[in-house]
Motif scaffolding. Sequence first.
Motif, PDB file in Angstrom:
ATOM      1  N   ILE A   1      26.758  42.047  58.000  1.00  0.00           N
ATOM      2  CA  ILE A   1      26.131  40.871  58.589  1.00  0.00           C
ATOM      3  C   ILE A   1      25.025  41.381  59.493  1.00  0.00           C
ATOM      4  N   GLY A   2      23.807  41.019  59.159  1.00  0.00           N
ATOM      5  CA  GLY A   2      22.670  41.487  59.947  1.00  0.00           C
ATOM      6  C   GLY A   2      22.545  42.994  59.953  1.00  0.00           C
ATOM      7  N   GLY A   3      22.966  43.631  58.866  1.00  0.00           N
ATOM      8  CA  GLY A   3      22.876  45.086  58.770  1.00  0.00           C
ATOM      9  C   GLY A   3      24.004  45.823  59.472  1.00  0.00           C
ATOM     10  N   GLU A   4      24.958  45.111  60.035  1.00  0.00           N
ATOM     11  CA  GLU A   4      26.089  45.738  60.724  1.00  0.00           C
ATOM     12  C   GLU A   4      27.378  45.409  59.991  1.00  0.00           C
ATOM     13  N   ALA A   5      28.276  46.383  59.916  1.00  0.00           N
ATOM     14  CA  ALA A   5      29.556  46.191  59.235  1.00  0.00           C
ATOM     15  C   ALA A   5      30.535  45.452  60.135  1.00  0.00           C
ATOM     16  N   HIS A   6      31.239  44.497  59.540  1.00  0.00           N
ATOM     17  CA  HIS A   6      32.261  43.722  60.251  1.00  0.00           C
ATOM     18  C   HIS A   6      33.541  43.705  59.410  1.00  0.00           C
ATOM     19  N   MET A   7      34.674  43.810  60.066  1.00  0.00           N
ATOM     20  CA  MET A   7      35.955  43.654  59.399  1.00  0.00           C
ATOM     21  C   MET A   7      36.223  42.164  59.195  1.00  0.00           C
ATOM     22  N   VAL A   8      37.081  41.842  58.251  1.00  0.00           N
ATOM     23  CA  VAL A   8      37.435  40.462  57.959  1.00  0.00           C
ATOM     24  C   VAL A   8      38.885  40.231  58.366  1.00  0.00           C
ATOM     25  N   GLU A   9      39.131  39.116  59.035  1.00  0.00           N
ATOM     26  CA  GLU A   9      40.496  38.753  59.438  1.00  0.00           C
ATOM     27  C   GLU A   9      40.697  37.265  59.166  1.00  0.00           C
ATOM     28  N   PHE A  10      41.804  36.933  58.502  1.00  0.00           N
ATOM     29  CA  PHE A  10      42.130  35.532  58.276  1.00  0.00           C
ATOM     30  C   PHE A  10      43.079  35.064  59.365  1.00  0.00           C
ATOM     31  N   VAL A  11      42.780  33.901  59.925  1.00  0.00           N
ATOM     32  CA  VAL A  11      43.624  33.288  60.944  1.00  0.00           C
ATOM     33  C   VAL A  11      44.252  32.057  60.302  1.00  0.00           C
ATOM     34  N   ALA A  12      45.557  32.114  60.093  1.00  0.00           N
ATOM     35  CA  ALA A  12      46.255  31.040  59.388  1.00  0.00           C
ATOM     36  C   ALA A  12      46.769  29.979  60.356  1.00  0.00           C
TER      37      ALA A  12
ATOM     38  N   ARG B   1      44.447  37.459  52.181  1.00  0.00           N
ATOM     39  CA  ARG B   1      44.759  38.691  52.920  1.00  0.00           C
ATOM     40  C   ARG B   1      44.546  39.926  52.051  1.00  0.00           C
ATOM     41  N   ILE B   2      44.885  39.836  50.761  1.00  0.00           N
ATOM     42  CA  ILE B   2      44.635  40.960  49.859  1.00  0.00           C
ATOM     43  C   ILE B   2      43.136  41.219  49.761  1.00  0.00           C
ATOM     44  N   TRP B   3      42.360  40.143  49.606  1.00  0.00           N
ATOM     45  CA  TRP B   3      40.903  40.293  49.549  1.00  0.00           C
ATOM     46  C   TRP B   3      40.381  40.944  50.823  1.00  0.00           C
ATOM     47  N   ALA B   4      40.878  40.504  51.972  1.00  0.00           N
ATOM     48  CA  ALA B   4      40.429  41.076  53.249  1.00  0.00           C
ATOM     49  C   ALA B   4      40.771  42.564  53.319  1.00  0.00           C
ATOM     50  N   GLU B   5      41.943  42.951  52.818  1.00  0.00           N
ATOM     51  CA  GLU B   5      42.313  44.373  52.800  1.00  0.00           C
ATOM     52  C   GLU B   5      41.328  45.176  51.963  1.00  0.00           C
ATOM     53  N   TRP B   6      40.960  44.655  50.806  1.00  0.00           N
ATOM     54  CA  TRP B   6      40.008  45.351  49.934  1.00  0.00           C
ATOM     55  C   TRP B   6      38.656  45.491  50.624  1.00  0.00           C
TER      56      TRP B   6
ATOM     57  N   LYS C   1      34.154  45.029  65.390  1.00  0.00           N
ATOM     58  CA  LYS C   1      33.423  43.821  65.019  1.00  0.00           C
ATOM     59  C   LYS C   1      34.208  43.109  63.928  1.00  0.00           C
ATOM     60  N   VAL C   2      34.667  41.919  64.238  1.00  0.00           N
ATOM     61  CA  VAL C   2      35.545  41.201  63.321  1.00  0.00           C
ATOM     62  C   VAL C   2      35.006  39.799  63.065  1.00  0.00           C
ATOM     63  N   VAL C   3      35.038  39.406  61.799  1.00  0.00           N
ATOM     64  CA  VAL C   3      34.716  38.037  61.411  1.00  0.00           C
ATOM     65  C   VAL C   3      36.052  37.362  61.132  1.00  0.00           C
ATOM     66  N   LYS C   4      36.354  36.324  61.888  1.00  0.00           N
ATOM     67  CA  LYS C   4      37.606  35.597  61.696  1.00  0.00           C
ATOM     68  C   LYS C   4      37.347  34.370  60.836  1.00  0.00           C
ATOM     69  N   ILE C   5      38.176  34.220  59.803  1.00  0.00           N
ATOM     70  CA  ILE C   5      38.048  33.104  58.875  1.00  0.00           C
ATOM     71  C   ILE C   5      39.330  32.277  58.958  1.00  0.00           C
ATOM     72  N   GLY C   6      39.180  30.990  59.184  1.00  0.00           N
ATOM     73  CA  GLY C   6      40.330  30.109  59.287  1.00  0.00           C
ATOM     74  C   GLY C   6      40.910  29.765  57.930  1.00  0.00           C
ATOM     75  N   PHE C   7      42.228  29.667  57.860  1.00  0.00           N
ATOM     76  CA  PHE C   7      42.932  29.273  56.641  1.00  0.00           C
ATOM     77  C   PHE C   7      43.909  28.176  57.025  1.00  0.00           C
ATOM     78  N   LEU C   8      43.609  26.969  56.611  1.00  0.00           N
ATOM     79  CA  LEU C   8      44.417  25.797  56.949  1.00  0.00           C
ATOM     80  C   LEU C   8      45.146  25.339  55.689  1.00  0.00           C
ATOM     81  N   ALA C   9      46.473  25.439  55.705  1.00  0.00           N
ATOM     82  CA  ALA C   9      47.248  25.073  54.520  1.00  0.00           C
ATOM     83  C   ALA C   9      48.711  24.876  54.906  1.00  0.00           C
ATOM     84  N   PRO C  10      49.481  24.232  54.010  1.00  0.00           N
ATOM     85  CA  PRO C  10      50.914  24.111  54.256  1.00  0.00           C
ATOM     86  C   PRO C  10      51.612  25.438  53.962  1.00  0.00           C
ATOM     87  N   LEU C  11      52.092  26.099  54.994  1.00  0.00           N
ATOM     88  CA  LEU C  11      52.784  27.372  54.825  1.00  0.00           C
ATOM     89  C   LEU C  11      54.292  27.203  54.954  1.00  0.00           C
TER      90      LEU C  11
END
Length: 108
Positions: free
Chosen positions: A80-91, A66-71, A40-50
């Motif tokens: 989320i709703g009582g269920e654990a989800h991993m966090v992933e950033f999509v750049a 990404r460091i925060w997501a690792e922690w 179960k993964v929550v994907k968070i978008g990251f829009l920036a000049p890389l």
Amino acid sequence: MQTSRETASRGANSSVRRQRWRARARAQLGLPARPLAADKVVKIGFLAPLTGPVAAWGKPGLDGCRIWAEWVNAAGGISIGGEAHMVEFVAYDNEYDPAKARTGAPPS
């Protein structure tokens, strides 16, 4: 001055140290080697000049996310709703170009 080989070696050593730290933290907290919420993964978008003229603004932000997501993931993810989800950033690299930024953030 460091050579490129020394810089690459330092980066590789940092990654290994980080992996070892996570493994020790999991063991001390009694967490499984593989997070239970890996499916179960929550994907968070990251829009920036890389890349481009202002990449120095975007890259540290992505690294911090990404460091925060690792922690968070090392601690078992977010609930989320009582269920654990991993966090992933999509750049998305907008290269500091407004047209590319619009492409990376389409209207919902």
